[in-house]
Design a protein around this motif. Structure first.
Motif, PDB file in Angstrom:
ATOM      1  N   ASN A   1      57.701  75.460  54.455  1.00  0.00           N
ATOM      2  CA  ASN A   1      59.036  74.413  53.289  1.00  0.00           C
ATOM      3  C   ASN A   1      58.856  73.580  54.298  1.00  0.00           C
ATOM      4  OD1 ASN A   1      60.893  72.971  52.344  1.00  0.00           O
ATOM      5  ND2 ASN A   1      62.092  74.141  53.539  1.00  0.00           N
ATOM      6  N   ALA A   2      57.615  72.245  53.838  1.00  0.00           N
ATOM      7  CA  ALA A   2      57.229  70.948  55.168  1.00  0.00           C
ATOM      8  C   ALA A   2      56.791  70.040  53.851  1.00  0.00           C
ATOM      9  CB  ALA A   2      55.881  71.159  55.309  1.00  0.00           C
ATOM     10  N   LEU A   3      57.529  68.838  54.697  1.00  0.00           N
ATOM     11  CA  LEU A   3      56.734  67.436  53.690  1.00  0.00           C
ATOM     12  C   LEU A   3      55.736  66.766  54.349  1.00  0.00           C
ATOM     13  CD1 LEU A   3      60.406  66.020  54.626  1.00  0.00           C
ATOM     14  CD2 LEU A   3      59.764  66.553  52.216  1.00  0.00           C
ATOM     15  N   ARG A   4      55.064  66.042  53.345  1.00  0.00           N
ATOM     16  CA  ARG A   4      54.209  65.401  53.670  1.00  0.00           C
ATOM     17  C   ARG A   4      54.145  64.357  52.552  1.00  0.00           C
ATOM     18  NH1 ARG A   4      49.457  67.265  50.123  1.00  0.00           N
ATOM     19  NH2 ARG A   4      47.739  66.505  52.164  1.00  0.00           N
ATOM     20  N   ILE A   5      54.740  62.987  53.666  1.00  0.00           N
ATOM     21  CA  ILE A   5      54.502  61.862  53.577  1.00  0.00           C
ATOM     22  C   ILE A   5      53.402  60.846  54.099  1.00  0.00           C
ATOM     23  CG2 ILE A   5      56.014  59.758  54.589  1.00  0.00           C
ATOM     24  CD1 ILE A   5      57.705  62.109  55.188  1.00  0.00           C
ATOM     25  N   ALA A   6      53.075  59.934  52.971  1.00  0.00           N
ATOM     26  CA  ALA A   6      51.567  59.554  53.085  1.00  0.00           C
ATOM     27  C   ALA A   6      52.216  58.114  52.769  1.00  0.00           C
ATOM     28  CB  ALA A   6      50.992  59.812  52.205  1.00  0.00           C
ATOM     29  N   VAL A   7      51.684  57.271  54.457  1.00  0.00           N
ATOM     30  CA  VAL A   7      52.079  55.536  54.601  1.00  0.00           C
ATOM     31  C   VAL A   7      50.624  54.762  53.973  1.00  0.00           C
ATOM     32  CG1 VAL A   7      52.805  54.387  56.341  1.00  0.00           C
ATOM     33  CG2 VAL A   7      53.340  56.484  56.498  1.00  0.00           C
ATOM     34  N   ALA A   8      50.816  54.247  53.427  1.00  0.00           N
ATOM     35  CA  ALA A   8      50.169  53.342  52.703  1.00  0.00           C
ATOM     36  C   ALA A   8      49.674  52.338  52.628  1.00  0.00           C
ATOM     37  CB  ALA A   8      49.249  53.472  51.818  1.00  0.00           C
ATOM     38  N   ASN A   9      48.011  51.237  53.616  1.00  0.00           N
ATOM     39  CA  ASN A   9      48.296  49.650  54.015  1.00  0.00           C
ATOM     40  C   ASN A   9      48.111  49.823  52.195  1.00  0.00           C
ATOM     41  OD1 ASN A   9      48.074  47.816  54.435  1.00  0.00           O
ATOM     42  ND2 ASN A   9      46.372  48.065  56.247  1.00  0.00           N
ATOM     43  N   ARG A  10      48.584  48.707  52.092  1.00  0.00           N
ATOM     44  CA  ARG A  10      48.295  47.910  50.525  1.00  0.00           C
ATOM     45  C   ARG A  10      47.151  46.371  50.716  1.00  0.00           C
ATOM     46  NH1 ARG A  10      52.695  47.764  46.631  1.00  0.00           N
ATOM     47  NH2 ARG A  10      54.166  49.015  46.515  1.00  0.00           N
ATOM     48  N   ASN A  11      46.963  46.405  52.296  1.00  0.00           N
ATOM     49  CA  ASN A  11      45.947  45.098  52.622  1.00  0.00           C
ATOM     50  C   ASN A  11      45.187  45.508  52.919  1.00  0.00           C
ATOM     51  OD1 ASN A  11      48.311  43.392  51.535  1.00  0.00           O
ATOM     52  ND2 ASN A  11      49.067  43.400  53.097  1.00  0.00           N
ATOM     53  N   GLY A  12      44.373  46.400  53.151  1.00  0.00           N
ATOM     54  CA  GLY A  12      43.316  47.004  53.770  1.00  0.00           C
ATOM     55  C   GLY A  12      43.170  48.422  54.239  1.00  0.00           C
ATOM     56  N   ASP A  13      42.797  49.053  55.347  1.00  0.00           N
ATOM     57  CA  ASP A  13      42.981  50.123  55.506  1.00  0.00           C
ATOM     58  C   ASP A  13      43.827  50.589  56.924  1.00  0.00           C
ATOM     59  OD1 ASP A  13      41.336  49.104  58.276  1.00  0.00           O
ATOM     60  OD2 ASP A  13      39.889  49.502  57.608  1.00  0.00           O
ATOM     61  N   ILE A  14      43.561  52.030  57.467  1.00  0.00           N
ATOM     62  CA  ILE A  14      44.542  52.260  58.406  1.00  0.00           C
ATOM     63  C   ILE A  14      44.545  51.048  59.990  1.00  0.00           C
ATOM     64  CG2 ILE A  14      45.281  54.184  56.783  1.00  0.00           C
ATOM     65  CD1 ILE A  14      42.844  55.188  59.153  1.00  0.00           C
ATOM     66  N   TYR A  15      43.088  51.148  59.971  1.00  0.00           N
ATOM     67  CA  TYR A  15      42.766  50.427  61.459  1.00  0.00           C
ATOM     68  C   TYR A  15      43.078  49.019  61.144  1.00  0.00           C
ATOM     69  CZ  TYR A  15      39.855  53.950  60.988  1.00  0.00           C
ATOM     70  OH  TYR A  15      39.117  55.806  60.565  1.00  0.00           O
ATOM     71  N   ASP A  16      44.276  48.899  61.886  1.00  0.00           N
ATOM     72  CA  ASP A  16      44.951  47.470  61.738  1.00  0.00           C
ATOM     73  C   ASP A  16      46.773  48.014  62.323  1.00  0.00           C
ATOM     74  OD1 ASP A  16      45.394  44.969  59.991  1.00  0.00           O
ATOM     75  OD2 ASP A  16      47.806  45.836  59.589  1.00  0.00           O
TER      76      ASP A  16
END
Length: 820
Positions: free
Chosen positions: A88-103
Motif C-alpha cells: 500500500n503506497a502512494l506515488r506522487i509525481a511533481v512535474a516542472n511545466r516550464n523546464g526540467d527538474i534542475y531548477d
C-alpha cells in the motif's frame, strides 16, 4: 372504497362483520388482532434505528480489499514489516511545466511538498523516498574505487554549481525511470503507508485523499503540476464520487414512486409502499453500526438494492389488497387475505434474496463478506417492513375506490365465453406462450440464446481488463495521473514481488543468488514485464563498476567474498536486516489478468523446480501480486458461488411449490439470465472482479422473486380448477402486472447509474438492469412456455368458482403453495 362512502349494509361492511377474527394461522392472528401494538413497536424501532443510522460511516480498508486467507497474501502478511511499501503506497509525481527538474524553484517546491507529506498521519516515514531523502543515493567508479553519496549535495544552495552537481548525481544514481522521469521534467515522491496511524487508528483514506488534494491545490500552478496514484488515492476518489449516490438514490425513489402511482392512481398507497421500503433502509443503516459494521465503496450500493427489493414486494402486497377491496372486501379483510395468499411466497422470495447475498460469505475477501452481511441485514428487515408493516398499515388506510375498481378491469375483461378475446392485447400475447406452438418456439429461442450465450461467455475474463483504475472512468483525474506515470517512467505503478527465503545470514550465498538471477532473466522475457530488480542484478552491475565499466564482467561472479561485499552496501529493499529474505521486484506494463496469470504460472513452475528445504520462492507481494491473488480467489469463487446460490434457490422453490416440475419452470429462466449476463460482460469488456462478482449472485437471488410470485398464483388457480391458460391469465392480472411493473421500473432506476463518475457503479447498473429485465421476461414468457410441457392437468380440490368473488380469494390463499 373508503369507510365514509359506505353504509352498514355495504358489501365491505358485511364482509367485515362475517369475517372470523380467529381464522388464519397463528402469525396472522397475532399481527392483525394486535395492530396498534405492531405499529407502536415498528415506530419505536424506526426512531431508535434512525438515530443509529446517523452514525454509519463510509470508509475503506486496504486489508479488507485483499483475500487474507490466500497463501500468497499469507506470505505477504508474514513478511509485511520487511516489505514496506510493497502493498500500500502512494506515488506522487511533481512535474516542472516550464523546464526540467534542475531548477531552484522546482526543487524548493519539491522539498516543501515532501516535508508536508512526511508529516501526514499513516506515512511509513522510514521508507519514504524522494530526491530529498538521504536514502536516495548515487554510486560511481573512480580511480580510488567506488564513490557515492546522497543525490542532493550536502552543500546544495540552489546555485548553478549545485544544480550541475545534482544533474551529475542523478545520472549516476540509477533512479532515471524510477524516481526521475526519462525526460527529467518530473520526479517521484514515493510514500509507503502503514496499516494504522501512530494512535492505533485505521487510516482514513477519504481524509488522506482530501489532504493530498489540498496539497495539490496549494502547490500546483503555472509552474508545477502534481500527479498522484496509489490505493489510498483511488479509494479516496471512489468515496468522493460515491457521495453522489444520494442523488441517484433520490432519483430512484422518484422514478419508482412515479411509475407505481401511474399504475395505481392512489397517492396514499403509493406513499405507503415507498415509505415502508425507506423504513427498511433506515433499519438496515441503523443496525450496521450496532453490529460493528460500516459502509465501504462496494457496499454503499446495498441500501438501494434493499429499497428496490422492498418496492417489488410492497407493490405485490398493495396490488393484492387493491384487488380484494375492488371485489367488495373490507380493507382489513382484504389485508388479511392478501397476507395469507402472499406471505409465504414473499418470505421464500426474500429468503432467496438473502441466499444470493449469503453465498458471498464463501468468498474469502472481507469487503465482499461485509457486503453480504449488510445486504442480509437489509433483506431480514424487509420481512417486517414490507411483508408485515405494509399490510397492517393498508388495513387502516386502504386503497382509493377508483384504484380498486380499476385493478379488476382486466380480470373482468377475461371472463367471457370467447376465452379472452376481449382481454388486453398484452395479456393475449403473453397467454399465447401457454399454448404448444408459441411455447415450442419460445423454448427453442431460449435454447439458442443459452448456447450462444455459453459460447460467448466462455471468453469471460477474470480481473481488470483496462489499465489504471478500472473502477473509475478512463478520463478521471486518477487515470490521467496513472497514464502520466506510465508514459514518463520506466514502469507502471504495478509492482509484483517474489519473496525468496534463505537461512539467516545466508541470503548472499552464490547458489541462492544464481537461482534468483535465473528467475530474474526469465521474467524479463515475459509479455507485460517492463523491468526487474534484485540483489543478483545489483551484483552484476556492481561487478561492471568495479571492473572499469567493462561489460564483459556483467555476470554473477562465483566469488563469495565479492558477493558479501556488494550485499553489505546494497539497499535494504533488496534484502532484510537478518539477510534471510530476498525480494525480486517485477515492474509490469499493466495489471491485466493475462499479464498476471502468465507471471504467476511461470514463477510457480520455477518454484516447484527450484525450492529446497533452505530456499523457498514464494508469491506474492506488491500491488500486482496482491491483485493476482485476488483474481485467483475470484476465479475459484465464481462457479462455486453460482452452484451454491442455485442449490439453495432450488431447495426453496421445492419447499414453496412442492413440485419439481414447477421448480424447473422457475429456475430455468434464471439460468438463462445468468448465461446471458456473462455474455453481456464479455461484450462490454467487463471482467469478473471484486466489484462485479456480487452482481451475478444477486441477480439470481433477486430474480427468482418474479418467478415465485407468478408460479405461486398459477399453481393456486390450477388447483382451483382452471386450465393452464386461465390460471396463467389470472396470475398475470393478480401478480404478473406488478412483476412487469417492478421489473421495468427497477431497471430504469439502476440504468441512471450510467451517469455516475464511478465506472464500477455504472457497470453494476448495466448488469442489474439487464438482469431485472431478463428475469422479468423469463417469469412472464419462458415460465408459462415451460409450464405447458412440465405441468400436467390437475384435478381441482373443489368445483370451480367464479374468480371475481371474495370466496375464491380465500380459497386461493390456502392453496398458493400446494403441489402443482
Amino acid at each position: 372504497m373508503t369507510s365514509r362512502n359506505i353504509n352498514s349494509e355495504s358489501p365491505a361492511n358485511r364482509s367485515l362483520a362475517e369475517f372470523d377474527r380467529k381464522s388464519g394461522n397463528r402469525l396472522e392472528r397475532l399481527l392483525f388482532n394486535h395492530r396498534p401494538a405492531v405499529l407502536l413497536l415498528c415506530l419505536l424501532a424506526t426512531i431508535l434505528l434512525g438515530v443509529q443510522a446517523t452514525k454509519v460511516e463510509l470508509k475503506a480498508s486496504f486489508e479488507k480489499m485483499i483475500p487474507t486467507q490466500h497463501p500468497y497474501i499469507f506470505n505477504y502478511l508474514e513478511h509485511q514489516q520487511e516489505l514496506s511499501g510493497l502493498g500500500n503506497a502512494l506515488r506522487i509525481a511533481v512535474a516542472n511545466r516550464n523546464g526540467d527538474i534542475y531548477d531552484a524553484h522546482y526543487l524548493q517546491m519539491l522539498q516543501q511538498l515532501s516535508d508536508q507529506i512526511y508529516l501526514l498521519p499513516g506515512i511509513d516515514r522510514a521508507y519514504m523516498k524522494s530526491l530529498w531523502t538521504p536514502a536516495t543515493r548515487w554510486t560511481a567508479v573512480t580511480e580510488d574505487g567506488l564513490d557515492g553519496g546522497p543525490v542532493i549535495p550536502d552543500d546544495y544552495d540552489g546555485s548553478e554549481r549545485s544544480l550541475g552537481e545534482l544533474r551529475r548525481n542523478v545520472q549516476l544514481s540509477n533512479e532515471i525511470g524510477q524516481l526521475v522521469a526519462f525526460d527529467q521534467r518530473s520526479s517521484i515522491i514515493y510514500v509507503p503507508l502503514l496499516t494504522r496511524t501512530i494512535d492505533g487508528d485505521a487510516i482514513d483514506y477519504n481524509a488522506l485523499s482530501q489532504e493530498l488534494e489540498s496539497l495539490r491545490a496549494r502547490y500546483a500552478g503555472d509552474s508545477i503540476d502534481i500527479h498522484i496514484t496509489g490505493f489510498a488515492k483511488k479509494v479516496g476518489d471512489l468515496i468522493d464520487g460515491l457521495q453522489q449516490i444520494l442523488l441517484f438514490f433520490a432519483l430512484a425513489i422518484v422514478i419508482t414512486g412515479g411509475v407505481l402511482f401511474a399504475y395505481t392512481r392512489c397517492l396514499r398507497s403509493t406513499l405507503l409502499v415507498v415509505c415502508c421500503s425507506l423504513v427498511a433502509v433506515v433499519w438496515q443503516l441503523g443496525l450496521l453500526p450496532l453490529l460493528g459494521y460500516h459502509l465501504d465503496p462496494y457496499s454503499v450500493l446495498v441500501p438501494f438494492l434493499v429499497f428496490a427489493i422492498g418496492m417489488s414486494h410492497g407493490a405485490q402486497k398493495m396490488n393484492g389488497i387493491m384487488q380484494d377491496i375492488g371485489r367488495g372486501l373490507h380493507k382489513l379483510v382484504a389485508a388479511r387475505h392478501t397476507f395469507r395468499r402472499l406471505f409465504m411466497a414473499g418470505v421464500m422470495a426474500l429468503l432467496s434474496d438473502a441466499v444470493g447475498f449469503a453465498v458471498l460469505m464463501f468468498i474469502e475477501i472481507p469487503v465482499i463478506q461485509d457486503l453480504a452481511i449488510a445486504a442480509s441485514v437489509g433483506v431480514a428487515v424487509l420481512i417486517v417492513t414490507n411483508l408485515i408493516l405494509l399490510p397492517v398499515l393498508l388495513s387502516y388506510l386502504g386503497i382509493s375506490a377508483t384504484a380498486a375498481q380499476r385493478s379488476l378491469q382486466d380480470l373482468r375483461e377475461g371472463q367471457t365465453p370467447t376465452d379472452g378475446m376481449e382481454r388486453h392485447r398484452v395479456w393475449r400475447l403473453l397467454d399465447g406462450f401457454t399454448r404448444q406452438r408459441w411455447a415450442t418456439a419460445c423454448i427453442a429461442v431460449a435454447a439458442l440464446l443459452a448456447v450462444g450465450g455459453h459460447l460467448v461467455g466462455g471468453n469471460l475474463k477474470i480481473g481488470d481488463l483496462d489499465p489504471g483504475a478500472p473502477e473509475l472512468r478512463s478520463d478521471s483525474r486518477y487515470n490521467l495521473d496513472d497514464a502520466f506515470m506510465n508514459a514518463h517512467y520506466g514502469a507502471s505503478s504495478d509492482v509484483f514481488a517474489v519473496m525468496v527465503t534463505a537461512p539467516t545470514g545466508e541470503c548472499a550465498r552464490y547458489d541462492i543468488l544464481r537461482k534468483v538471477d535465473a528467475l530474474d532473466w526469465q521474467l524479463r522475457t515475459l509479455p507485460g514485464v517492463d523491468s526487474t530488480n534484485s540483489l543478483a542484478l545489483l551484483n552484476r552491475r556492481m561487478l561492471v563498476g568495479l571492473s572499469e565499466g567493462s561489460p564483459k564482467w556483467y555476470h554473477l561472479q562465483p566469488n563469495q567474498a565479492m558477493l558479501n561485499m556488494v550485499t553489505a552496501a546494497a539497499p535494504r529493499g533488496l534484502y532484510n536486516e537478518t539477510c534471510s529474505l530476498l525480494t525480486l521486484y517485477v515492474y509490469l506494463a499493466d495489471h491485466k489478468a493475462e499479464t498476471l496469470t502468465g507471471l504467476v504460472e511461470h514463477v510457480e513452475a520455477f518454484a516447484a523446480a527450484n525450492n529446497t528445504n533452505d530456499v523457498q520462492f514464494m508469491l506474492a507481494a506488491g500491488n500486482a501480486g496482491i491483485e493476482a491473488a485476488t483474481n485467483i480467489v475470484v476465479d475459484e469463487s465464481n462457479q462455486k458461488m453460482l452452484y451454491w446460490v442455485y442449490a439453495v434457490v432450488i431447495l426453496l422453490c421445492l419447499i414453496t411449490f412442492r413440485s419439481w416440475r414447477a421448480t424447473l419452470c422457475a429456475v430455468l429462466p434464471l439460468m438463462l439470465t445468468s448465461i446471458l449476463c456473462e455474455a453481456l460482460m464479455v461484450a462490454l469488456g467487463i471482467g469478473v472482479k471484486v466489484a462485479t462478482l456480487p452482481v451475478i449472485a444477486l441477480g439470481v437471488g433477486i430474480g427468482v422473486d418474479y418467478a415465485l410470485y407468478v408460479m405461486s398464483m398459477l399453481l393456486a388457480f390450477r388447483r382451483n380448477g382452471s386450465s393452464l391458460s386461465e390460471a396463467y391469465y389470472q396470475a398475470l392480472v393478480s401478480t404478473g402486472k406488478v412483476v412487469m411493473l417492478t421489473g421495468v421500473t427497477l431497471a430504469i432506476g439502476v440504468v441512471t447509474w450510467l451517469f455516475s463518475p464511478i465506472k464500477f457503479q455504472a457497470d453494476m447498473g448495466i448488469l442489474l438492469a439487464f438482469m431485472f429485465v431478463w428475469n422479468m421476461l423469463g417469469a412472464l414468457i419462458l415460465l408459462p412456455a415451460l409450464a405447458h410441457f412440465l405441468l400436467p392437468e390437475v384435478r381441482p380440490l373443489s368445483s370451480p368458482k367464479a374468480t371475481g368473488d371474495a370466496a375464491s380469494t380465500d380459497d386461493l390463499s390456502s392453496g398458493a403453495t400446494q403441489p402443482g
